[in-house]
Design a protein around this motif. Structure first.
Motif, PDB file in Angstrom:
ATOM      1  N   GLY A  14       0.766  -1.329   0.049  1.00 38.97           N
ATOM      2  CA  GLY A  14       0.125  -0.008   0.057  1.00 38.97           C
ATOM      3  C   GLY A  14       1.087   1.190   0.102  1.00 38.97           C
ATOM      4  N   ARG A  15       0.573   2.198   0.979  1.00 39.60           N
ATOM      5  CA  ARG A  15       1.617   3.343   1.092  1.00 39.60           C
ATOM      6  C   ARG A  15       2.763   3.256   2.000  1.00 39.60           C
ATOM      7  N   ILE A  16       3.010   1.948   2.462  1.00 38.10           N
ATOM      8  CA  ILE A  16       4.189   1.579   3.457  1.00 38.10           C
ATOM      9  C   ILE A  16       5.207   1.101   2.324  1.00 38.10           C
ATOM     10  N   GLN A  17       6.456   1.844   2.522  1.00 33.64           N
ATOM     11  CA  GLN A  17       7.447   1.309   1.726  1.00 33.64           C
ATOM     12  C   GLN A  17       8.145   0.236   2.640  1.00 33.64           C
ATOM     13  N   ALA A  18       8.425  -0.986   2.015  1.00 29.71           N
ATOM     14  CA  ALA A  18       9.218  -1.863   2.768  1.00 29.71           C
ATOM     15  C   ALA A  18      10.595  -2.104   2.356  1.00 29.71           C
ATOM     16  N   ILE A  19      10.984  -2.133   1.124  1.00 27.54           N
ATOM     17  CA  ILE A  19      12.191  -1.828   0.656  1.00 27.54           C
ATOM     18  C   ILE A  19      12.494  -0.651  -0.116  1.00 27.54           C
ATOM     19  N   ASN A  20      13.567  -0.172  -0.003  1.00 25.44           N
ATOM     20  CA  ASN A  20      14.027   1.435  -0.429  1.00 25.44           C
ATOM     21  C   ASN A  20      15.418   1.018  -1.277  1.00 25.44           C
ATOM     22  N   GLY A  21      15.254   1.165  -2.556  1.00 23.97           N
ATOM     23  CA  GLY A  21      16.679   1.123  -3.520  1.00 23.97           C
ATOM     24  C   GLY A  21      17.393   0.093  -2.962  1.00 23.97           C
ATOM     25  N   LEU A  22      16.942  -0.980  -2.750  1.00 23.95           N
ATOM     26  CA  LEU A  22      17.683  -2.464  -2.728  1.00 23.95           C
ATOM     27  C   LEU A  22      18.444  -2.832  -3.769  1.00 23.95           C
ATOM     28  N   SER A  23      19.865  -2.887  -3.621  1.00 26.05           N
ATOM     29  CA  SER A  23      20.689  -3.506  -4.541  1.00 26.05           C
ATOM     30  C   SER A  23      21.370  -4.754  -4.039  1.00 26.05           C
ATOM     31  N   LEU A  24      21.391  -5.956  -4.822  1.00 23.81           N
ATOM     32  CA  LEU A  24      22.426  -6.917  -4.185  1.00 23.81           C
ATOM     33  C   LEU A  24      22.758  -7.878  -5.587  1.00 23.81           C
ATOM     34  N   THR A  25      23.799  -8.464  -5.210  1.00 26.38           N
ATOM     35  CA  THR A  25      24.087  -9.495  -6.332  1.00 26.38           C
ATOM     36  C   THR A  25      24.381 -10.965  -5.568  1.00 26.38           C
ATOM     37  N   VAL A  26      24.127 -11.916  -6.326  1.00 22.83           N
ATOM     38  CA  VAL A  26      24.484 -13.303  -5.754  1.00 22.83           C
ATOM     39  C   VAL A  26      25.058 -14.052  -6.878  1.00 22.83           C
ATOM     40  N   ASP A  27      26.207 -14.457  -6.915  1.00 22.44           N
ATOM     41  CA  ASP A  27      27.265 -15.035  -8.035  1.00 22.44           C
ATOM     42  C   ASP A  27      26.926 -16.610  -7.769  1.00 22.44           C
ATOM     43  N   ARG A 202      28.671 -19.339   7.612  1.00 25.22           N
ATOM     44  CA  ARG A 202      28.707 -19.987   6.524  1.00 25.22           C
ATOM     45  C   ARG A 202      28.377 -19.400   5.077  1.00 25.22           C
ATOM     46  N   ALA A 203      28.387 -18.014   5.167  1.00 25.00           N
ATOM     47  CA  ALA A 203      28.287 -17.188   3.819  1.00 25.00           C
ATOM     48  C   ALA A 203      29.467 -16.906   3.240  1.00 25.00           C
ATOM     49  N   HIS A 204      29.596 -16.720   2.111  1.00 25.31           N
ATOM     50  CA  HIS A 204      30.787 -16.121   1.350  1.00 25.31           C
ATOM     51  C   HIS A 204      30.475 -14.725   1.528  1.00 25.31           C
ATOM     52  N   ARG A 205      29.539 -13.960   0.978  1.00 25.78           N
ATOM     53  CA  ARG A 205      29.173 -12.645   1.376  1.00 25.78           C
ATOM     54  C   ARG A 205      28.011 -12.512   2.244  1.00 25.78           C
ATOM     55  N   ALA A 206      27.615 -11.283   2.491  1.00 29.89           N
ATOM     56  CA  ALA A 206      26.358 -11.173   3.345  1.00 29.89           C
ATOM     57  C   ALA A 206      26.004  -9.588   3.178  1.00 29.89           C
ATOM     58  N   TYR A 207      24.999  -9.414   3.519  1.00 29.96           N
ATOM     59  CA  TYR A 207      24.287  -8.033   3.306  1.00 29.96           C
ATOM     60  C   TYR A 207      23.530  -7.694   4.616  1.00 29.96           C
ATOM     61  N   VAL A 208      23.423  -6.701   5.364  1.00 32.70           N
ATOM     62  CA  VAL A 208      22.923  -6.120   6.304  1.00 32.70           C
ATOM     63  C   VAL A 208      21.581  -5.475   6.070  1.00 32.70           C
ATOM     64  N   LEU A 209      20.563  -5.751   6.450  1.00 32.14           N
ATOM     65  CA  LEU A 209      19.431  -4.838   5.994  1.00 32.14           C
ATOM     66  C   LEU A 209      18.790  -4.233   7.259  1.00 32.14           C
ATOM     67  N   GLU A 210      18.557  -2.897   7.179  1.00 27.90           N
ATOM     68  CA  GLU A 210      17.898  -2.039   8.116  1.00 27.90           C
ATOM     69  C   GLU A 210      16.853  -1.297   7.349  1.00 27.90           C
ATOM     70  N   THR A 211      15.648  -1.352   7.984  1.00 31.57           N
ATOM     71  CA  THR A 211      14.436  -0.816   7.336  1.00 31.57           C
ATOM     72  C   THR A 211      14.229  -0.768   5.756  1.00 31.57           C
ATOM     73  N   GLY A 212      14.547  -1.667   5.198  1.00 34.45           N
ATOM     74  CA  GLY A 212      14.515  -1.915   3.854  1.00 34.45           C
ATOM     75  C   GLY A 212      15.655  -1.510   2.940  1.00 34.45           C
ATOM     76  N   GLN A 213      16.656  -1.123   3.684  1.00 37.45           N
ATOM     77  CA  GLN A 213      17.944  -0.645   2.790  1.00 37.45           C
ATOM     78  C   GLN A 213      19.172  -1.673   3.355  1.00 37.45           C
ATOM     79  N   VAL A 214      19.830  -1.748   2.348  1.00 35.92           N
ATOM     80  CA  VAL A 214      21.307  -2.227   2.826  1.00 35.92           C
ATOM     81  C   VAL A 214      22.295  -1.347   3.282  1.00 35.92           C
ATOM     82  N   THR A 215      22.701  -1.652   4.551  1.00 32.43           N
ATOM     83  CA  THR A 215      23.701  -0.807   5.318  1.00 32.43           C
ATOM     84  C   THR A 215      25.184  -1.189   5.431  1.00 32.43           C
ATOM     85  N   ARG A 216      25.263  -2.715   5.373  1.00 33.28           N
ATOM     86  CA  ARG A 216      26.663  -3.010   5.327  1.00 33.28           C
ATOM     87  C   ARG A 216      26.763  -4.106   4.285  1.00 33.28           C
ATOM     88  N   THR A 217      27.791  -4.568   3.910  1.00 29.45           N
ATOM     89  CA  THR A 217      27.853  -5.600   3.142  1.00 29.45           C
ATOM     90  C   THR A 217      29.483  -6.039   3.314  1.00 29.45           C
TER      91      THR A 217
END
Length: 237
Positions: A14-27, A202-217
């Protein structure tokens, strides 16, 4: 070219934004983890990748193909399979019937018996209980069944959403050992997990999500050793 790519994806309820400009890759060949607090947008991200939610902006690419508008069932046949949060097995079906449902979208029936043998080798308990109704199994067994069913679709990338949720410690260790083995056998994995210690180790790489945005990788073990990540997600552990 990455196997899976998200570029500046927005998702709204609806009007609530759950994901904001999310970019990620999985090789190909990786385990990539998404960690974050409840409500950070992890499950929304998984549902968007699998086609259960439609982005309001941005682009999703799989093997270089734009799948942003592709229906969910077509994504399964293209090679994206999910074991959802809460397992989502068919409780009134047997273990064998649940696993067979994972093959529903496969046009080529060749190799299904081999894939079933693979699942039973990874999860011997499922073989022991193949005639048992899924709804009568323990939580850990149902999680094994959910992962096994997803594997029966023969995915290029396996989406695992909170595989350790609600499980006893012995099942958690077992599930993560099997996830590592699935990856070692050649299946790429995108993992959402509240158990940050297991996920990052166990992860080769990881992303940290906060309020729908990547803050660390970064590399999983590097993030696991980061003091701010320890304080935020590992607590006293």
């Amino acid at each position: 070219m990455s196997l899976l790519e998200l570029h500046n994806v927005d998702v709204h309820y609806g009007r609530i934004q759950a994901i904001n400009g999310l970019s990620l890759t999985v090789d190909e060949g990786e385990i990539v983890s998404l960690i974050g607090a409840n409500g950070a947008g992890k499950t929304t991200t998984m549902k968007t990748i699998s086609g259960l939610l439609t982005p309001s902006a941005g682009q999703i690419l799989f093997e270089g193909e734009d799948i942003t508008a592709m229906p969910a069932h077509t994504r399964v046949t293209r090679g994206i399979s999910q074991a959802p949060e809460g397992r989502g097995i068919f409780p009134g079906m047997t273990v064998a019937e649940n696993l067979d449902m994972g093959t529903y979208g496969r046009k080529e029936r060749k190799g299904i018996d081999d894939d079933l043998d693979r699942v039973y080798t990874l999860f011997p308990r499922l073989k022991e209980r193949e005639k048992q109704l899924g709804g009568t199994m323990s939580g850990g067994e149902q999680q094994m069944l959910a992962i096994g069913r997803a594997l029966m679709a023969k995915p290029r990338v396996l989406l695992l959403d909170e595989p350790s949720m609600g499980l006893a410690p012995q099942f958690i260790r077992q599930i993560f050992a099997i996830i590592t083995e699935i990856n070692a056998q050649g299946t790429t994995i995108l993992l959402v997990e509240q158990n940050a210690k297991q996920a990052l180790s166990r992860a080769h790489r990881a992303y940290v999500l906060e309020t729908g945005q990547v803050t660390r990788t970064g590399v999983g073990r590097d993030l696991l050793a980061d003091k701010s990540i320890i304080e935020a997600y590992l607590g006293v552990a």
